[in-house]
Every structure is written in structure tokens, then in C-alpha cells.
Design a protein around this motif. Structure first.
Motif, PDB file in Angstrom:
ATOM      1  N   TRP A 121       0.825  -1.211   0.000  1.00 52.16           N
ATOM      2  CA  TRP A 121       0.000   0.000   0.000  1.00 52.16           C
ATOM      3  C   TRP A 121       0.862   1.266   0.000  1.00 52.16           C
ATOM      4  O   TRP A 121       1.809   1.371   0.761  1.00 52.16           O
ATOM      5  CB  TRP A 121      -0.872   0.058   1.258  1.00 52.16           C
ATOM      6  N   PRO A 146      -9.144 -11.208 -10.676  1.00 51.11           N
ATOM      7  CA  PRO A 146      -8.846 -11.175  -9.235  1.00 51.11           C
ATOM      8  C   PRO A 146      -7.629 -12.040  -8.888  1.00 51.11           C
ATOM      9  O   PRO A 146      -6.987 -11.813  -7.875  1.00 51.11           O
ATOM     10  CB  PRO A 146     -10.118 -11.752  -8.612  1.00 51.11           C
ATOM     11  N   MET A 204      -5.399  -2.843  -6.213  1.00 52.47           N
ATOM     12  CA  MET A 204      -6.473  -2.651  -5.232  1.00 52.47           C
ATOM     13  C   MET A 204      -6.423  -1.190  -4.788  1.00 52.47           C
ATOM     14  O   MET A 204      -5.340  -0.634  -4.609  1.00 52.47           O
ATOM     15  CB  MET A 204      -6.257  -3.567  -4.038  1.00 52.47           C
ATOM     16  N   MET A 238      -8.279   1.907  -2.239  1.00 54.05           N
ATOM     17  CA  MET A 238      -9.217   2.253  -1.170  1.00 54.05           C
ATOM     18  C   MET A 238      -9.994   3.490  -1.634  1.00 54.05           C
ATOM     19  O   MET A 238      -9.457   4.604  -1.619  1.00 54.05           O
ATOM     20  CB  MET A 238      -8.470   2.530   0.131  1.00 54.05           C
ATOM     21  N   LEU A 298      -3.600   2.504   7.786  1.00 53.75           N
ATOM     22  CA  LEU A 298      -4.179   1.683   6.715  1.00 53.75           C
ATOM     23  C   LEU A 298      -5.463   1.005   7.179  1.00 53.75           C
ATOM     24  O   LEU A 298      -6.437   0.906   6.418  1.00 53.75           O
ATOM     25  CB  LEU A 298      -3.170   0.623   6.253  1.00 53.75           C
ATOM     26  N   THR A 299      -5.463   0.542   8.419  1.00 57.90           N
ATOM     27  CA  THR A 299      -6.674  -0.097   8.951  1.00 57.90           C
ATOM     28  C   THR A 299      -7.804   0.924   9.022  1.00 57.90           C
ATOM     29  O   THR A 299      -8.949   0.636   8.639  1.00 57.90           O
ATOM     30  CB  THR A 299      -6.386  -0.700  10.336  1.00 57.90           C
ATOM     31  N   ALA A 337      -9.021   1.493   5.450  1.00 57.95           N
ATOM     32  CA  ALA A 337      -9.762   0.332   4.915  1.00 57.95           C
ATOM     33  C   ALA A 337     -11.136   0.225   5.563  1.00 57.95           C
ATOM     34  O   ALA A 337     -12.133  -0.058   4.893  1.00 57.95           O
ATOM     35  CB  ALA A 337      -8.964  -0.954   5.123  1.00 57.95           C
ATOM     36  N   GLN A 338     -11.187   0.478   6.874  1.00 59.05           N
ATOM     37  CA  GLN A 338     -12.470   0.364   7.567  1.00 59.05           C
ATOM     38  C   GLN A 338     -13.439   1.464   7.145  1.00 59.05           C
ATOM     39  O   GLN A 338     -14.645   1.259   7.098  1.00 59.05           O
ATOM     40  CB  GLN A 338     -12.260   0.377   9.080  1.00 59.05           C
ATOM     41  N   ILE A 363     -12.152  -1.591   0.218  1.00 54.80           N
ATOM     42  CA  ILE A 363     -11.130  -1.923  -0.776  1.00 54.80           C
ATOM     43  C   ILE A 363     -11.830  -2.343  -2.063  1.00 54.80           C
ATOM     44  O   ILE A 363     -12.659  -3.250  -2.047  1.00 54.80           O
ATOM     45  CB  ILE A 363     -10.221  -3.077  -0.275  1.00 54.80           C
ATOM     46  N   MET A 384     -11.424  -3.575  -6.188  1.00 51.10           N
ATOM     47  CA  MET A 384     -10.485  -4.297  -7.046  1.00 51.10           C
ATOM     48  C   MET A 384     -11.013  -4.227  -8.474  1.00 51.10           C
ATOM     49  O   MET A 384     -11.690  -5.144  -8.941  1.00 51.10           O
ATOM     50  CB  MET A 384     -10.411  -5.750  -6.556  1.00 51.10           C
ATOM     51  N   GLY A 439      -2.425  -0.594  -3.846  1.00 53.22           N
ATOM     52  CA  GLY A 439      -1.375  -1.608  -3.769  1.00 53.22           C
ATOM     53  C   GLY A 439      -1.827  -2.823  -4.553  1.00 53.22           C
ATOM     54  O   GLY A 439      -2.913  -2.831  -5.136  1.00 53.22           O
ATOM     55  N   SER A 440      -0.998  -3.856  -4.578  1.00 48.04           N
ATOM     56  CA  SER A 440      -1.425  -5.099  -5.233  1.00 48.04           C
ATOM     57  C   SER A 440      -0.713  -6.276  -4.592  1.00 48.04           C
ATOM     58  O   SER A 440       0.410  -6.160  -4.111  1.00 48.04           O
ATOM     59  CB  SER A 440      -1.160  -5.063  -6.736  1.00 48.04           C
ATOM     60  N   ALA A 441      -1.419  -7.404  -4.573  1.00 40.80           N
ATOM     61  CA  ALA A 441      -0.853  -8.625  -4.003  1.00 40.80           C
ATOM     62  C   ALA A 441       0.049  -9.288  -5.035  1.00 40.80           C
ATOM     63  O   ALA A 441       0.151  -8.843  -6.181  1.00 40.80           O
ATOM     64  CB  ALA A 441      -1.975  -9.568  -3.566  1.00 40.80           C
TER      65      ALA A 441
END
Lengths: 300, 300
Positions: B153, B183, B189, B191, B227-228, B231-232, B236, B238, B256-258
Motif C-alpha cells: 500500500w 482477481p 487494489m 481504497m 491503513l486499517t 480500509a475500515q 477496498i 479491485m 497496492g497489489s498482491a
């Protein structure tokens, strides 16, 4: 009497792996669903066929929120307990000290022992495997937010066969989601139908490498060409759903998961049921079996 | 005359980062869409509002398959060329020698220079940024199958502000998909709405760390608590779609991306447009600016 004498000799190896110089793809020569479906079966005919065809089945909202809350509380207690304390059956994330997995929870922990014997679960396992079953392996995977790293593609059976001596494809995994699974928190990915093929891997297994391999797999890793073949022929599914959902998947289905950079953990309880008629024999690698907390032999 | 004299002094820092001991979340004090919408605008009113509200906009099938094929052919040629040959503007994957990114393609490469000046794109950029624009940074991201690692992120603006001296949030990124985004192959991704908050990070930037940071970011990394919170509050998203789709996103949106363990690469062309009224000044870190191939100063 040495340890070797207590281990049953392996029958002919129908699924050789880590022996050849080149990878290859073999055909499965075992059934997938070991019972004939009837109206008494614990799955619908459609569910049973889906599992047979795809090698997995996703059961949304299988457990209630109240049940999940109990298991989450226990999971958090264990995570806290092992954050500091070392234990053989506790594995940490590669590159950090976060707890990645706690093994043998069906053995060490009364709460998860109860879950592993849950009649709703065992009825399905006995139907799919066509016999009584026992827990071959259990663990909690924490898959923490931010730092949870990927699990690369693999067939569980490849490892259980080579390293633990599981003779036939007559076992399955059951992953119970304790948190919501979303596309963005590193959910399990499955190649549906790939359970019909066995990818024979290259590279001999070093002795006692299992400690490292539970953090990051380096042996029994399918080659990129075979994975591309499977993905192109079978595609990639990403079953996701709420906490309390259950994912069943055949021991030989190709699966993996990407990293989890989201803030949300993807904790799950992972239970492997093996048929009592598929007892472990001498590992096909010819090496010493892995310890009991990774592959239960005593419970047979 | 030293290099420093050619760099405009920075105005007061409205977005301080990497200076405090503790992270904090600041409010954005810049507009998002810099033009008033009219029927002549190159986006629909709905698209423009979506971008303003969410900090991103996904334009499915923006370019034709034929256009995409040309760019893919050029990308493959470059990938082959740089697999062996070293070049300053070529970045490799952490932990492998695979090409991760090639920078400054709008400058070095006629095909991608043409793409960066595509009238369909520049019309949108000029509308959103309310002025003429220029390319601040461009690159091809290969995101190869199997080995493509995550991008953690980050807000692009945080880095461009601190390390390059971009004064205001008046820039945006445009990611052109050259392969289908799914996906399962590590898509971006976002926010949605997080572009309204600026996460001030901790930790001073070492001199000349950029070479390393392009492989793996270690400074300007948002803290987990922030970040939490984001996100909350924002969730998020995609956004995924076919090759030829375009993702526009504000310079300050958290994204960011996984990792990508699928066999399918997720190559894309990444173009950053900055307003000509938002010229780079002296980096807010007080250090030397990063090289031209990462942050174009000459083109202003």
C-alpha cells in the motif's frame, strides 16, 4: 527395534515424484467420490457432482456465527500464547516473527478437537471417502493482514505421498473460514478439475527439510509449464464467502494463494481427513517420515 | 552553478511526511477534479463524479484489441532486450532477475511516446487536472506470472512530494492493461475515497535509496494503524477487466497489489500526468531529486 520397522512397506508407486529429471503429468488412477450417492447422503447430488467434477466444494454459511466466535476466541488465545513462546508445532511467517500456522490443533487443543469431530463434518468426509476417517493433519493458518505471504501452487497429495507415505488419493482437506474471505485478502485459489492430473515434480527432497518447507515450499514445487497447462485447461477459481463457510478440496487439486496485504487476516482452521483404508506407509522418498504433528501415523 | 540552483525552492509544506516521530492522517487541501463539468467534457458527468468521489475511474475496453496487440508486441521486444542487458531505468523483481519495470518509456520509446500523447488520454487528463499536462513518470510494469511480487500500500503523491518535490495533489496515474486483469493475477487494489486523506509517514529517507525502493518500498510506507483506519472507512475495491481497459487514479489514493502466482502476467503501461501548473520544486526531503527517468523535471 528401530523406527523403520514400525512403518509399513510402501506398495508400488503409482504416483512417482521427485525422482525423474523432467517433470511430467500423470493420470489419476483413484476414485474421487468413494460412495454412491443416495438421498441419505450428507451432500445433495448436485454438490456431490460438483465436488467430483471440480475437486472442490464451497459450503457457504456452513457454521453459525456463534460457533465461529467461539473458535475465533480460541484462535486469538493461541496466537497470543505463541507470539512469545516457541513450540515445535508453531511455524512463523517467512521474513517475520508473526505466527503463520499452529499444527496438530486436533490433538493439542480441546476446542479444535471438538471441531474436527463435528458430526456435520465427519458425515461428509465418510461419504466422500467411503469409509471411516481420521485426521491426517490439522492446523490453524493465521494468514495475518499486511504481512501474510503467499502459498505457491501445490498438490497436497504430492507432499503427503512423497514425504509421509500416503499411498492413494483418498484424503481431502477442509478449510473452515474464521474470517470473511474476500478477493483482496489472499483467498485460496483452485484449478477446478486439476485433481484428475498428478504433476510429478523434479528435485530430490533433502532430509529434515520440513521445518523450512512449512514456511516456504522449495521441494515438490510444480514446474511452470505444467501449471500453465493446468491453468489453460482448467482455469482458476477463487471461492470466497463469509466466516463460517467451509471449503472442501480433494488432496490432489492444484491450489495456492497470493499474499495478503489487506488489513484483514484470513485465518482458517485446516483439517485433513484421510480414509482409515489409506494408512500411511513408508514415505516414497525412502526417507524418515515427518513428525507426528505434521502427519499423524499413531492415530491410525 | 550547482544542480541545486536549477531547482525551484519549495513553498510551505502542506503535506509533511517522513519528518515526525508518529504517523498522522491529514486532510487534503487540494481539489480533485480541476475543471467544471460540461457536456463538452471528455468524461460523462457520472464518470467525473465517480472519479471525484472515489479517487479512481475504471474505463473498460478503452482501447481496441488491435491497439493493445501493437503495444504488447513492443513490450515483449523490450522484455527480451532487457532480460540480458542492464540499463539504469530497468528494475528487476526482488529475489529474481525477472524484469519488473522499465521506466521512462514515454521518453526512450517511440511506440509508448505515441501512446502517452494519445488524444483520447490527454483530453481526459487536461479535463481532470484543469490545465495542460506533461508526463511526470512512465513505466511498463511486467508483473510476470508465477514470480510477480506484491506492491505494498502507498500513496504515490507521498513519494513524489517528499522525494521529487511535487507541491500539490494535481497529478494522476493512468494504467493501461495490456493483459486481462483478474482477481487472481494480482490486480491493483484501491481504497476508494482515501485520496481525501494524506497519511504522513515516519522515518527519514536515506540518500539515493531509490534504486532499492523501486524493487521494494521501505520508506514512505504507511503505518498499519492508518491503513486499517482507511480500509475500515473506505473499503477496498479491485477494478478488473479485459486488456485495453484503463484505470485512472488520483495521485493520493491509497493503492497496492498482491503477488501474482498465476501463470498469467499482468503487464501494464503506467503513465503519470502532472499539471504544468504543478511543476516540481526542491524535494521536501531536502535531498537531491531523483533522476530524470523516475521524475521528469526537464520536460516542464
Amino acid at each position: 527395534m528401530t523406527v523403520e520397522h514400525t512403518i509399513t512397506q510402501a506398495p508400488a508407486d503409482r504416483y512417482p515424484s521427485r525422482v525423474a529429471q523432467e517433470p511430467s503429468i500423470l493420470r489419476r488412477s483413484d476414485p474421487i467420490v468413494y460412495s454412491k450417492w443416495s438421498t441419505d447422503s450428507p451432500l445433495t447430488q448436485e454438490q456431490s457432482s460438483f465436488y467430483e467434477r471440480n475437486g472442490y466444494l464451497f459450503l457457504e454459511n456452513f457454521f453459525s456465527p456463534a460457533e465461529v466466535e467461539d473458535w475465533k476466541a480460541e484462535l486469538k488465545r493461541l496466537q497470543k500464547q505463541y507470539r512469545e513462546g516457541e513450540a515445535e508445532h508453531v511455524i512463523r511467517e517467512p521474513g517475520s516473527d508473526e505466527v503463520r500456522s499452529i499444527f496438530a490443533v486436533h490433538d493439542h487443543n480441546p476446542v479444535f478437537r471438538g471441531l474436527s469431530a463435528h458430526p456435520k463434518l465427519t458425515a461428509i468426509m465418510e461419504y466422500l471417502l467411503g469409509s471411516k476417517t481420521y485426521i491426517h493433519q490439522s492446523r490453524i493458518n493465521f494468514k495475518p493482514g499486511f504481512t501474510g505471504k503467499e502459498f505457491y501452487w501445490h498438490s497436497d497429495f504430492e507432499t503427503w505421498h512423497v514425504e509421509d507415505g500416503m499411498p492413494a488419493m483418498r484424503a481431502l482437506s477442509c478449510s473452515i473460514a474464521l474470517e470473511d474471505n474476500n478477493p483482496y485478502n489472499g483467498p485460496l485459489m483452485v484449478m477446478p478439475g486439476s485433481h484428475n492430473k498428478f504433476v510429478s515434480c523434479v528435485g530430490r527432497t533433502p532430509e529434515n527439510h520440513f521445518k523450512q518447507s512449512l514456511r516456504k515450499q522449495e521441494y515438490g514445487v510444480p514446474d511452470q509449464e505444467s501449471l500453465t497447462f493446468l491453468a489453460q485447461n482448467y482455469g482458476i477459481d477463487m471461492p470466497v464467502g463469509k466466516a463460517g463457510s467451509v471449503l472442501l478440496f480433494d488432496c490432489n487439486v492444484m491450489h495456492g494463494s497470493a499474499s495478503n496485504i489487506s488489513p484483514y487476516p484470513r485465518s482458517n482452521v485446516f483439517l485433513v481427513y484421510n480414509s482409515v483404508e489409506n494408512r500411511l506407509v513408508r514415505p516414497y522418498s525412502g526417507q524418515q517420515p515427518r513428525p507426528e504433528y505434521i502427519a499423524a501415523r499413531g492415530a491410525q
